[in-house]
Design a protein around this motif. Structure first.
Motif, mmCIF file in Angstrom:
data_model
loop_
_atom_site.group_PDB
_atom_site.id
_atom_site.type_symbol
_atom_site.label_atom_id
_atom_site.label_comp_id
_atom_site.label_asym_id
_atom_site.label_seq_id
_atom_site.Cartn_x
_atom_site.Cartn_y
_atom_site.Cartn_z
ATOM 1 N N ASP A 139 4.404 -9.324 2.613
ATOM 2 C CA ASP A 139 3.659 -8.540 2.110
ATOM 3 C C ASP A 139 4.359 -6.992 0.504
ATOM 4 O O ASP A 139 3.551 -7.824 0.044
ATOM 5 C CB ASP A 139 3.208 -7.819 3.549
ATOM 6 N N THR A 305 -1.554 0.842 2.498
ATOM 7 C CA THR A 305 -0.710 -0.037 3.678
ATOM 8 C C THR A 305 0.182 1.000 3.809
ATOM 9 O O THR A 305 0.944 1.036 2.695
ATOM 10 C CB THR A 305 -0.707 -1.382 3.583
ATOM 11 N N THR A 333 -7.294 -2.760 8.018
ATOM 12 C CA THR A 333 -6.886 -3.017 9.171
ATOM 13 C C THR A 333 -7.722 -2.907 10.261
ATOM 14 O O THR A 333 -8.484 -1.977 10.220
ATOM 15 C CB THR A 333 -5.600 -4.184 9.049
ATOM 16 N N THR A 334 -7.739 -3.834 11.117
ATOM 17 C CA THR A 334 -8.847 -3.316 12.504
ATOM 18 C C THR A 334 -7.895 -4.587 13.650
ATOM 19 O O THR A 334 -7.245 -5.245 13.861
ATOM 20 C CB THR A 334 -10.233 -4.422 12.382
#
Length: 349
Positions: A139, A305, A333-334
């Motif tokens: 990522d 992020t 995000t969740t």
């Protein structure tokens, strides 16, 4: 009778020579541990890829050799072929399938494997490219980029299929690695439509690439340090630029940093640029190696992020180590904050 015996002796002699000039090796990795993530129950999982591979070389003379490599990936907890997102079973030789030649000109291979950027960049990431959520390779190291957006559903996204791979010789510390893919159809890929109403819906299931994908890295090693410059374009013309470096501050301490930019303006109408950076360190003392890293990913106009990760690898032998990882990742995000914990064992054979 004498002629028959002579013929058998000659056959045996030449068979011995052929055997001495070619070699096949079976290798692999077995990695399994206990994994716990926020909002998920404790599970048996993995930190690194589990592989079973076959590689071989044959001496052809005049410094030239033929070589091949096939690599299977599997799940350690079930023994099945490695699964992708949503539990989709991946191809048998998910890791790589390449054949080629090596000589004074370098090494050239044809088939499927990590792109030049994805392979080289692992030297500049504190977790050495392992796909664990504690690592940065999948990522932040790549700014959320995917090398294979038109690949088969469930395939890993850091490889090119139908490609030519070239590694130059290292000359005075300088080396160039290049990967060039073809524009063959994606044979069952998911549609690439991006996110939201501003996405470009031009890539449908089974689409051909709109351009030949390529990946190029240039690395220079001098004394205790190294630097990498890289560029890559995938099949839907998303582009990536990266610069990274590391230095061995002491024989025990490795410091590293990387900056990467992804440009998706060919498939996204807004928020097309993503930037990411990370810093990391490895410190080895006795049988223990400590790993640490922090990084951020910043999509244009969207929330950042942020990730911090710590790890410990304790060597039991040259081939076996125990690992302990902990990380926290915050982003859009969740849930917005995810903790990851892992403890396990890795054995290479």
């Amino acid at each position: 009778m004498k002629k028959s015996l002579l013929a058998l002796a000659l056959v045996g002699a030449f068979a011995g020579v052929a055997h001495a000039q070619s070699a096949v090796q079976i290798y692999g990795t077995v990695d399994a541990g206990l994994i716990k993530r926020t909002d998920q129950s404790l599970a048996i999982g993995k930190r690194a890829n589990n592989t079973l591979g076959f590689r071989g070389t044959e001496e052809l003379g005049s410094g030239l050799k033929a070589l091949f490599q096939l690599e299977i990936r599997y799940e350690p907890d079930s023994g099945t072929i490695e699964q992708g997102a949503g539990g989709v079973q991946r191809p048998l030789f998910q890791g790589q399938s390449r054949v080629g030649l090596q000589g004074s000109f370098g090494m050239i291979r044809i088939g499927r494997g990590l792109t030049a950027f994805q392979e080289t960049s692992t030297q500049f990431e504190p977790f050495r490219g392992v796909p664990s959520p504690s690592g940065f390779q999948t990522d932040l190291m790549i700014a959320g980029y995917t090398s294979d957006p038109l690949g088969l559903v469930g395939n890993s996204t850091n490889r090119f299929s139908n490609a030519v791979f070239y590694n130059s010789p290292e000359v005075n510390g300088f080396q160039v690695n290049t990967t060039i893919g073809t524009r063959e159809g994606s044979q069952g890929s998911a549609a690439i439509i991006g996110t939201g109403t501003a996405a470009n819906p031009q890539y449908r299931v089974g689409s051909d690439a709109s351009a030949n994908p390529y990946s190029v890295t240039a690395t220079y090693k001098s004394g205790p340090g190294a630097i990498m410059l890289a560029t890559e374009r995938n099949a839907v013309e998303t582009r990536l630029l990266s610069i990274a470096a590391y230095v061995m501050a002491t024989p025990e301490l490795k410091l590293m940093a990387a900056h990467t930019r992804q440009d998706q303006d060919h498939t996204r109408l807004i928020n097309a640029e993503t930037k990411a950076w990370l810093v990391g360190a490895n410190y080895t003392i006795g049988a223990n190696r400590f790993l640490a890293g922090y990084g951020q990913k910043s999509p244009d106009g969207l929330s950042k992020t942020k990730q911090v990760s710590l790890g410990l690898e304790h060597s039991l032998s040259k081939r076996t180590y125990l690992y302990f990882d902990i990380s926290n990742k915050k982003g859009p995000t969740t849930p917005p904050s995810v903790n990851h914990y892992a403890i396990g064992v890795n054995h290479a054979f």
